[in-house]
Design an enzyme around this catalytic site. Sequence first.
Site, PDB file in Angstrom:
ATOM      1  N   TRP A 328       0.892  -1.150   0.167  1.00  0.00           N
ATOM      2  CA  TRP A 328      -0.124   0.065  -0.124  1.00  0.00           C
ATOM      3  C   TRP A 328       1.097   1.649   0.311  1.00  0.00           C
ATOM      4  O   TRP A 328       0.243   2.527  -0.417  1.00  0.00           O
ATOM      5  CB  TRP A 328      -0.606   0.055   1.179  1.00  0.00           C
ATOM      6  CG  TRP A 328      -1.763   0.998   1.464  1.00  0.00           C
ATOM      7  CD1 TRP A 328      -3.423   1.735   0.989  1.00  0.00           C
ATOM      8  CD2 TRP A 328      -1.433   2.606   2.212  1.00  0.00           C
ATOM      9  NE1 TRP A 328      -3.476   3.247   1.119  1.00  0.00           N
ATOM     10  CE2 TRP A 328      -2.182   3.277   1.846  1.00  0.00           C
ATOM     11  CE3 TRP A 328      -0.387   2.873   2.178  1.00  0.00           C
ATOM     12  CZ2 TRP A 328      -1.897   4.983   2.629  1.00  0.00           C
ATOM     13  CZ3 TRP A 328       0.289   4.238   3.687  1.00  0.00           C
ATOM     14  CH2 TRP A 328      -1.620   5.102   3.228  1.00  0.00           C
ATOM     15  N   HIS A 329       2.227   0.726   0.776  1.00  0.00           N
ATOM     16  CA  HIS A 329       3.090   2.404   0.796  1.00  0.00           C
ATOM     17  C   HIS A 329       3.649   2.817  -1.238  1.00  0.00           C
ATOM     18  O   HIS A 329       3.694   3.895  -0.775  1.00  0.00           O
ATOM     19  CB  HIS A 329       4.282   2.184   1.551  1.00  0.00           C
ATOM     20  CG  HIS A 329       3.539   2.250   2.787  1.00  0.00           C
ATOM     21  ND1 HIS A 329       3.529   0.650   3.475  1.00  0.00           N
ATOM     22  CD2 HIS A 329       3.467   3.030   3.993  1.00  0.00           C
ATOM     23  CE1 HIS A 329       2.671   1.737   4.734  1.00  0.00           C
ATOM     24  NE2 HIS A 329       2.857   2.667   4.975  1.00  0.00           N
ATOM     25  N   GLY A 330       3.956   2.043  -1.949  1.00  0.00           N
ATOM     26  CA  GLY A 330       3.718   2.466  -2.881  1.00  0.00           C
ATOM     27  C   GLY A 330       4.824   1.124  -3.856  1.00  0.00           C
ATOM     28  O   GLY A 330       4.789  -0.138  -3.119  1.00  0.00           O
ATOM     29  N   PHE A 482       2.459   8.857  -0.192  1.00  0.00           N
ATOM     30  CA  PHE A 482       1.383   7.160  -0.371  1.00  0.00           C
ATOM     31  C   PHE A 482       0.867   7.937  -0.916  1.00  0.00           C
ATOM     32  O   PHE A 482      -0.458   7.173  -0.483  1.00  0.00           O
ATOM     33  CB  PHE A 482       1.543   6.607   0.854  1.00  0.00           C
ATOM     34  CG  PHE A 482       3.206   6.377   1.840  1.00  0.00           C
ATOM     35  CD1 PHE A 482       4.544   5.773   0.692  1.00  0.00           C
ATOM     36  CD2 PHE A 482       3.526   6.732   3.426  1.00  0.00           C
ATOM     37  CE1 PHE A 482       5.254   5.891   2.072  1.00  0.00           C
ATOM     38  CE2 PHE A 482       4.254   6.315   3.393  1.00  0.00           C
ATOM     39  CZ  PHE A 482       5.408   5.959   2.646  1.00  0.00           C
TER      40      PHE A 482
END
Lengths: 482, 82
Positions: A328-330, A482
């Site tokens: 989800w962070h990247g 993010f």
Amino acid sequence: MVVNSINFWLFFAIVLIPYFLFFKRKEGQNLWLLAASYIFYGWADWKILPLLVAVTGVFYALGLAIERHNHSRPRLASQLTTVGVVLGIGILFYFKYFGFFVEEMSALFAAFGLPHCSRTLNIVMPIGISFFTFKLMGYVIEVHRESIRPTRDVVEFATFIAFFPTILSGPIDRASTFLPQLGQRRRFSESDFTEGLKRVLWGMFLKMCIADVISPWTDAVFGNYAHHNATTILVAAVLYLLQLYTDFCGFSEMAIGVAQVMGLRVAENFNRPFMAKNVAEYWRRWHISLTTWITDYVFMPLNVGLRHWGKWGLYVATLVNLVVIGIWHGANWTYFWFGVYHGLLLVATTALDKPRKRFEKRHRLKDNELYAWSRRLLTFTLFAFGSVLFRSASVHDFLGTLSRIPHGFGPLYSEEFSTIVVYALPSIAILFLREWSAEYRRNVHFLHARRTWVRLFSIALLICYILYCGQLEGQSFIYFQF
Amino acid sequence: MERKEIINQLNGIFADVLDLDEVNLTGATTADDIEEWDSLSHIQLIVAVEDAFDIKFSSLEIMKWANVGQMVDSIERLTSQA
């Protein structure tokens, strides 16, 4: 426009005064809030504003359609929910992961000598996209599960999605708690006003007196890891975890505080993670609005679906859950491995839960403070190690950083470290004192003292402290990326 | 099967899975009311209930449950179909 800037407070004052003074009905307040939120978002990224408006309209209509068919045509309702989820993930995938995906596929094709495209896609990721798409998807899933009824008021829905204090970096609010608040008029409350401002002040303290003071040093170490020894790398790992926490918790406190001033409660995001005694507890206390979202919509369906696999179903669901949190962070393999690392830690924690409880019972360790603090220290160390992976620009850099540790200890990298010792360490001590006292339910948090003069004096002192010790040139927040 | 009968049987299943001496469920009981009822034991409870009543819940209906009463509704519906 960051919360700890003059521009933001001018903007907020312009929004706040008419919000309470001129709008006597919830419809007017919501419309005003929506206009402010769109201006705020447009200020940050005006090119994406039409996309935000369009997807808001689509999900609003989906919510109503899903409810209409939930009982009469359940299959269609499920399909419509799937459309919403695929659309949300599709938008995220395109803006956040597509460029990375194409590059990785090209590299794979090149490795096998197949024709490939060597051009890099330059897709600019819109700010806040990971936050508002999650709100949108959560909404249609909740309508499908019948946990909420969809709103018929499109302005109310759009305000929930675009609410300016939280759109850039969360907390990720739930429709079930936020929409009912928009359904009634907000009146000015002195206690909400003062409590909200206190939270903003505390958030500023975290961000400006800890995160921004530490960041130049950790940037210098991780950006140039090949020149540092084990001592410096280990200290940087500890400081980076503190920086990450104070940066993001600082932002969350400010967002929650600004919302509270307007009479709105948004989701909490942190609950003293450094007081956690194991990894599972740490994740329940860290970025709570994201972890609960993924637990409800990824972990639980997977866990339920795999329930006949017994323990292994739980382990697989746990691992997937943490990998999703990681990516989800990247789009970077470091986030994937960060998720795998924490997934494995969490699986191990779950598997060892019963033996641990037996051990504690046998040795009467339940109320032993020394034992509790050793567990906290171990948990902190495991997270500090993981934060190096999180901070590294690539897996190669992470391995390069780790490879410095066997080179042995030596003098600490001292350039600008005196700034941390003089300015950040006292602030970190204040933070730990507050967290420890709250954990043990001892109120030594002077901002909430019973006596008015102590409260006012503490607030004045904290403002002076921020002005004197804080990094006043407002820097961007880590979680904006993010 | 009567609701009362289902709840009685559930009391036994819950006590067994959660390792408790006695459980007194009502339609309004939720996971917040029983400390040992966490996400791990929740799944174990569902499997135990499915085995005991020889039924299979759909994932969506499991997600929709807000309390024991709604679980009983599902059991009642599925056992009456069998």
